[in-house]
Design an enzyme around this catalytic site. Structure first.
Site, PDB file in Angstrom:
ATOM      1  N   TYR A  19       0.817  -1.223   0.000  1.00  0.00           N
ATOM      2  CA  TYR A  19       0.000   0.000   0.000  1.00  0.00           C
ATOM      3  C   TYR A  19       0.851   1.274   0.000  1.00  0.00           C
ATOM      4  CZ  TYR A  19      -4.361  -2.604   0.757  1.00  0.00           C
ATOM      5  OH  TYR A  19      -5.466  -3.423   0.603  1.00  0.00           O
TER       6      TYR A  19
ATOM      7  N   PHE B 168      -6.133   7.270   6.744  1.00  0.00           N
ATOM      8  CA  PHE B 168      -6.558   5.903   7.086  1.00  0.00           C
ATOM      9  C   PHE B 168      -5.417   4.884   6.958  1.00  0.00           C
ATOM     10  CE2 PHE B 168      -7.678   6.753   2.614  1.00  0.00           C
ATOM     11  CZ  PHE B 168      -7.013   5.724   1.963  1.00  0.00           C
TER      12      PHE B 168
ATOM     13  N   ARG C 246     -11.926  -6.516 -11.376  1.00  0.00           N
ATOM     14  CA  ARG C 246     -12.365  -5.275 -10.709  1.00  0.00           C
ATOM     15  C   ARG C 246     -13.885  -5.104 -10.842  1.00  0.00           C
ATOM     16  NH1 ARG C 246      -9.023  -2.020  -7.339  1.00  0.00           N
ATOM     17  NH2 ARG C 246     -10.216  -0.194  -7.950  1.00  0.00           N
TER      18      ARG C 246
ATOM     19  N   THR D  79     -14.315   0.761  -4.337  1.00  0.00           N
ATOM     20  CA  THR D  79     -13.524   0.743  -3.099  1.00  0.00           C
ATOM     21  C   THR D  79     -14.397   0.893  -1.853  1.00  0.00           C
ATOM     22  OG1 THR D  79     -11.745   1.793  -4.352  1.00  0.00           O
ATOM     23  CG2 THR D  79     -11.568   1.860  -1.943  1.00  0.00           C
TER      24      THR D  79
ATOM     25  N   ARG E 119     -17.801  -6.445  -2.956  1.00  0.00           N
ATOM     26  CA  ARG E 119     -17.702  -5.443  -1.899  1.00  0.00           C
ATOM     27  C   ARG E 119     -19.083  -4.910  -1.512  1.00  0.00           C
ATOM     28  NH1 ARG E 119     -12.411  -2.194  -4.224  1.00  0.00           N
ATOM     29  NH2 ARG E 119     -10.824  -3.340  -3.062  1.00  0.00           N
TER      30      ARG E 119
ATOM     31  N   GLU F   8       2.476  -5.939  -7.836  1.00  0.00           N
ATOM     32  CA  GLU F   8       1.849  -6.673  -6.732  1.00  0.00           C
ATOM     33  C   GLU F   8       2.085  -8.181  -6.851  1.00  0.00           C
ATOM     34  OE1 GLU F   8      -2.222  -5.339  -6.849  1.00  0.00           O
ATOM     35  OE2 GLU F   8      -1.699  -3.310  -6.173  1.00  0.00           O
TER      36      GLU F   8
HETATM   37  P1  IDP Z   1      -8.907  -0.254  -4.199  1.00  0.00           P
HETATM   38  O1  IDP Z   1      -8.676  -1.302  -3.132  1.00  0.00           O
HETATM   39  O2  IDP Z   1     -10.319  -0.246  -4.694  1.00  0.00           O
HETATM   40  O3  IDP Z   1      -7.901  -0.332  -5.330  1.00  0.00           O
HETATM   41  P2  IDP Z   1      -7.404   1.997  -3.149  1.00  0.00           P
HETATM   42  O4  IDP Z   1      -7.718   3.440  -3.346  1.00  0.00           O
HETATM   43  O5  IDP Z   1      -6.203   1.426  -3.834  1.00  0.00           O
HETATM   44  O6  IDP Z   1      -8.717   1.178  -3.518  1.00  0.00           O
HETATM   45  O7  IDP Z   1      -7.277   1.773  -1.579  1.00  0.00           O
HETATM   46  C1  IDP Z   1      -6.730   0.587  -1.056  1.00  0.00           C
HETATM   47  C2  IDP Z   1      -7.527   0.187   0.170  1.00  0.00           C
HETATM   48  O8  IDP Z   1      -7.435   1.222   1.152  1.00  0.00           O
HETATM   49  C3  IDP Z   1      -9.023   0.012  -0.055  1.00  0.00           C
HETATM   50  O9  IDP Z   1      -9.374  -1.241  -0.600  1.00  0.00           O
HETATM   51  C4  IDP Z   1      -9.566   0.201   1.338  1.00  0.00           C
HETATM   52  O10 IDP Z   1      -9.333  -0.991   2.119  1.00  0.00           O
HETATM   53  C5  IDP Z   1      -8.668   1.314   1.873  1.00  0.00           C
HETATM   54  N1  IDP Z   1      -9.248   2.644   1.636  1.00  0.00           N
HETATM   55  C6  IDP Z   1      -9.235   3.374   0.495  1.00  0.00           C
HETATM   56  N2  IDP Z   1      -9.851   4.559   0.649  1.00  0.00           N
HETATM   57  C7  IDP Z   1     -10.261   4.592   1.933  1.00  0.00           C
HETATM   58  C8  IDP Z   1     -10.955   5.575   2.736  1.00  0.00           C
HETATM   59  O11 IDP Z   1     -11.338   6.663   2.265  1.00  0.00           O
HETATM   60  N3  IDP Z   1     -11.209   5.246   4.032  1.00  0.00           N
HETATM   61  C9  IDP Z   1     -10.818   4.061   4.571  1.00  0.00           C
HETATM   62  N4  IDP Z   1     -10.150   3.126   3.890  1.00  0.00           N
HETATM   63  C10 IDP Z   1      -9.880   3.381   2.579  1.00  0.00           C
HETATM   64 MG    MG Z   2      -5.837   0.054  -5.378  1.00  0.00          MG
END
Ligand code: IDP
Ligand code: MG
Length: 175
Positions: free
Chosen positions: A60, A68, A100, A106, A117, A145
Protein backbone atom coordinates in the site's frame (compact mmCIF):
# COMPACT_ATOMS: atom_id res chain seq x y z
CA UNK A 1 0.52 -6.79 -31.37
CA UNK A 2 2.37 -7.01 -28.05
CA UNK A 3 3.66 -10.35 -26.76
CA UNK A 4 0.66 -10.73 -24.44
CA UNK A 5 -1.94 -9.66 -27.01
CA UNK A 6 -4.06 -12.27 -28.79
CA UNK A 7 -5.43 -12.17 -32.36
CA UNK A 8 -8.58 -10.27 -31.29
CA UNK A 9 -6.43 -7.55 -29.72
CA UNK A 10 -7.30 -8.38 -26.08
CA UNK A 11 -4.47 -8.38 -23.60
CA UNK A 12 -3.74 -11.52 -21.64
CA UNK A 13 -3.17 -10.21 -18.14
CA UNK A 14 -2.57 -11.47 -14.64
CA UNK A 15 -4.03 -9.77 -11.60
CA UNK A 16 -3.51 -10.13 -7.87
CA UNK A 17 -6.56 -10.93 -5.75
CA UNK A 18 -6.42 -10.97 -1.97
CA UNK A 19 -9.22 -12.26 0.20
CA UNK A 20 -8.67 -9.93 3.13
CA UNK A 21 -8.84 -11.05 6.79
CA UNK A 22 -12.53 -10.02 7.13
CA UNK A 23 -13.36 -12.26 4.15
CA UNK A 24 -11.62 -15.20 5.81
CA UNK A 25 -13.12 -14.65 9.26
CA UNK A 26 -16.60 -14.42 7.73
CA UNK A 27 -16.02 -17.74 5.86
CA UNK A 28 -16.52 -16.02 2.52
CA UNK A 29 -13.69 -17.76 0.64
CA UNK A 30 -16.02 -20.14 -1.20
CA UNK A 31 -18.53 -17.43 -2.10
CA UNK A 32 -15.79 -15.11 -3.35
CA UNK A 33 -14.03 -17.72 -5.50
CA UNK A 34 -17.39 -18.89 -6.83
CA UNK A 35 -18.36 -15.34 -7.86
CA UNK A 36 -14.90 -14.75 -9.40
CA UNK A 37 -15.38 -17.84 -11.57
CA UNK A 38 -17.91 -15.76 -13.55
CA UNK A 39 -14.85 -13.97 -14.95
CA UNK A 40 -13.93 -17.19 -16.83
CA UNK A 41 -10.30 -16.57 -15.84
CA UNK A 42 -8.02 -19.25 -14.46
CA UNK A 43 -6.25 -19.29 -11.08
CA UNK A 44 -2.50 -19.71 -11.58
CA UNK A 45 -1.39 -19.23 -7.97
CA UNK A 46 -2.88 -19.36 -4.47
CA UNK A 47 -1.53 -19.38 -0.92
CA UNK A 48 -2.33 -18.31 2.63
CA UNK A 49 -0.10 -15.48 3.83
CA UNK A 50 0.56 -14.02 7.27
CA UNK A 51 1.18 -10.41 6.24
CA UNK A 52 4.28 -8.73 7.67
CA UNK A 53 4.39 -4.98 8.35
CA UNK A 54 6.90 -4.62 5.55
CA UNK A 55 4.74 -6.49 3.02
CA UNK A 56 1.63 -4.48 4.01
CA UNK A 57 3.42 -1.13 3.77
CA UNK A 58 5.08 -2.00 0.47
CA UNK A 59 1.79 -3.22 -0.99
CA UNK A 60 0.00 0.00 0.00
CA UNK A 61 2.99 2.34 -0.44
CA UNK A 62 1.06 4.76 -2.68
CA UNK A 63 -1.40 5.43 0.17
CA UNK A 64 1.23 6.39 2.74
CA UNK A 65 0.23 9.78 4.15
CA UNK A 66 -3.53 9.10 3.92
CA UNK A 67 -5.29 9.50 7.27
CA UNK A 68 -6.56 5.90 7.09
CA UNK A 69 -3.10 4.41 6.33
CA UNK A 70 -2.29 3.08 9.84
CA UNK A 71 -5.73 1.47 10.17
CA UNK A 72 -5.37 0.01 6.67
CA UNK A 73 -2.07 -1.64 7.62
CA UNK A 74 -3.65 -3.07 10.79
CA UNK A 75 -6.66 -4.25 8.78
CA UNK A 76 -4.68 -6.07 6.05
CA UNK A 77 -2.39 -7.60 8.71
CA UNK A 78 -5.46 -9.02 10.42
CA UNK A 79 -5.35 -7.11 13.69
CA UNK A 80 -9.15 -6.77 13.56
CA UNK A 81 -9.95 -10.29 12.32
CA UNK A 82 -7.43 -13.08 11.73
CA UNK A 83 -3.78 -12.88 10.76
CA UNK A 84 -4.22 -14.42 7.33
CA UNK A 85 -5.06 -13.43 3.82
CA UNK A 86 -5.62 -15.72 0.84
CA UNK A 87 -3.48 -14.44 -2.04
CA UNK A 88 -4.33 -15.55 -5.57
CA UNK A 89 -3.33 -14.71 -9.13
CA UNK A 90 -5.98 -14.81 -11.86
CA UNK A 91 -4.91 -15.12 -15.49
CA UNK A 92 -6.64 -14.45 -18.81
CA UNK A 93 -7.88 -11.83 -21.25
CA UNK A 94 -8.49 -8.45 -19.63
CA UNK A 95 -8.14 -10.10 -16.24
CA UNK A 96 -7.64 -6.81 -14.39
CA UNK A 97 -10.88 -5.15 -15.55
CA UNK A 98 -12.91 -8.34 -15.32
CA UNK A 99 -11.92 -8.94 -11.71
CA UNK A 100 -12.37 -5.28 -10.71
CA UNK A 101 -15.87 -5.39 -12.17
CA UNK A 102 -16.74 -8.33 -9.92
CA UNK A 103 -15.09 -6.87 -6.81
CA UNK A 104 -16.82 -3.47 -7.12
CA UNK A 105 -16.00 0.04 -5.92
CA UNK A 106 -13.52 0.74 -3.10
CA UNK A 107 -16.17 2.14 -0.75
CA UNK A 108 -18.44 -0.81 0.08
CA UNK A 109 -21.40 1.52 0.68
CA UNK A 110 -21.04 2.86 -2.87
CA UNK A 111 -20.22 -0.46 -4.53
CA UNK A 112 -22.76 -2.12 -6.79
CA UNK A 113 -24.86 -4.23 -4.38
CA UNK A 114 -24.24 -7.41 -6.38
CA UNK A 115 -20.46 -6.89 -6.46
CA UNK A 116 -18.36 -8.65 -3.80
CA UNK A 117 -17.70 -5.44 -1.90
CA UNK A 118 -21.33 -4.32 -2.21
CA UNK A 119 -22.57 -7.69 -0.98
CA UNK A 120 -20.13 -8.44 1.82
CA UNK A 121 -18.30 -5.20 2.72
CA UNK A 122 -19.00 -2.67 5.45
CA UNK A 123 -17.55 0.50 6.93
CA UNK A 124 -16.86 0.16 10.63
CA UNK A 125 -17.90 2.84 13.12
CA UNK A 126 -14.24 3.89 13.26
CA UNK A 127 -14.18 4.36 9.48
CA UNK A 128 -12.28 1.29 8.26
CA UNK A 129 -13.42 0.17 4.80
CA UNK A 130 -13.77 -3.57 5.38
CA UNK A 131 -14.17 -4.35 1.71
CA UNK A 132 -13.31 -8.06 1.80
CA UNK A 133 -11.12 -8.26 -1.32
CA UNK A 134 -8.21 -6.58 -3.03
CA UNK A 135 -7.82 -6.61 -6.80
CA UNK A 136 -5.04 -4.94 -8.81
CA UNK A 137 -6.24 -1.82 -10.58
CA UNK A 138 -3.95 -1.45 -13.64
CA UNK A 139 -1.23 -3.43 -15.45
CA UNK A 140 1.65 -1.63 -13.68
CA UNK A 141 0.14 -2.28 -10.23
CA UNK A 142 -0.71 -5.87 -11.14
CA UNK A 143 2.88 -6.62 -12.17
CA UNK A 144 4.33 -4.97 -9.07
CA UNK A 145 1.85 -6.67 -6.73
CA UNK A 146 2.23 -10.16 -8.24
CA UNK A 147 6.01 -9.87 -8.00
CA UNK A 148 5.68 -8.66 -4.40
CA UNK A 149 3.40 -11.49 -3.22
CA UNK A 150 4.57 -14.44 -5.34
CA UNK A 151 7.82 -15.98 -6.52
CA UNK A 152 7.74 -17.21 -10.14
CA UNK A 153 7.88 -20.87 -9.06
CA UNK A 154 4.63 -20.42 -7.12
CA UNK A 155 2.72 -19.64 -10.34
CA UNK A 156 1.74 -22.32 -12.85
CA UNK A 157 1.98 -19.71 -15.64
CA UNK A 158 3.85 -16.40 -15.80
CA UNK A 159 3.56 -13.46 -18.20
CA UNK A 160 6.33 -11.36 -16.66
CA UNK A 161 10.01 -12.01 -17.32
CA UNK A 162 11.91 -14.50 -15.20
CA UNK A 163 15.55 -15.52 -14.95
CA UNK A 164 17.49 -18.39 -13.38
CA UNK A 165 19.66 -17.78 -10.34
CA UNK A 166 21.38 -20.19 -7.97
CA UNK A 167 20.17 -19.45 -4.45
CA UNK A 168 21.53 -21.10 -1.31
CA UNK A 169 19.28 -20.81 1.71
CA UNK A 170 18.06 -22.74 4.71
CA UNK A 171 14.55 -24.11 4.33
CA UNK A 172 12.09 -25.87 6.62
CA UNK A 173 11.52 -29.42 5.34
CA UNK A 174 9.43 -32.39 6.54
CA UNK A 175 11.03 -34.49 9.31
P1 IDP B 1 -8.91 -0.25 -4.20
O1 IDP B 1 -8.68 -1.30 -3.13
O2 IDP B 1 -10.32 -0.25 -4.69
O3 IDP B 1 -7.90 -0.33 -5.33
P2 IDP B 1 -7.40 2.00 -3.15
O4 IDP B 1 -7.72 3.44 -3.35
O5 IDP B 1 -6.20 1.43 -3.83
O6 IDP B 1 -8.72 1.18 -3.52
O7 IDP B 1 -7.28 1.77 -1.58
C1 IDP B 1 -6.73 0.59 -1.06
C2 IDP B 1 -7.53 0.19 0.17
O8 IDP B 1 -7.43 1.22 1.15
C3 IDP B 1 -9.02 0.01 -0.05
O9 IDP B 1 -9.37 -1.24 -0.60
C4 IDP B 1 -9.57 0.20 1.34
O10 IDP B 1 -9.33 -0.99 2.12
C5 IDP B 1 -8.67 1.31 1.87
N1 IDP B 1 -9.25 2.64 1.64
C6 IDP B 1 -9.23 3.37 0.50
N2 IDP B 1 -9.85 4.56 0.65
C7 IDP B 1 -10.26 4.59 1.93
C8 IDP B 1 -10.96 5.57 2.74
O11 IDP B 1 -11.34 6.66 2.27
N3 IDP B 1 -11.21 5.25 4.03
C9 IDP B 1 -10.82 4.06 4.57
N4 IDP B 1 -10.15 3.13 3.89
C10 IDP B 1 -9.88 3.38 2.58
MG1 MG C 1 -5.84 0.05 -5.38
Amino acid sequence: MTNTENSEGSEVEQTLVLIKPDGLVKSLTGNIIDKLSESELIIVGAKVVEVSKDLAETHYRDLKGQKFFDDLIKYIRGEYHTRRVLAMVYHGENAITRVRHITGATNPEEANPISLRGKYGRITTSGVFENVVHASSCPEDAKREIQLWFAPHELSKTIHGTKKETITREEVVWE
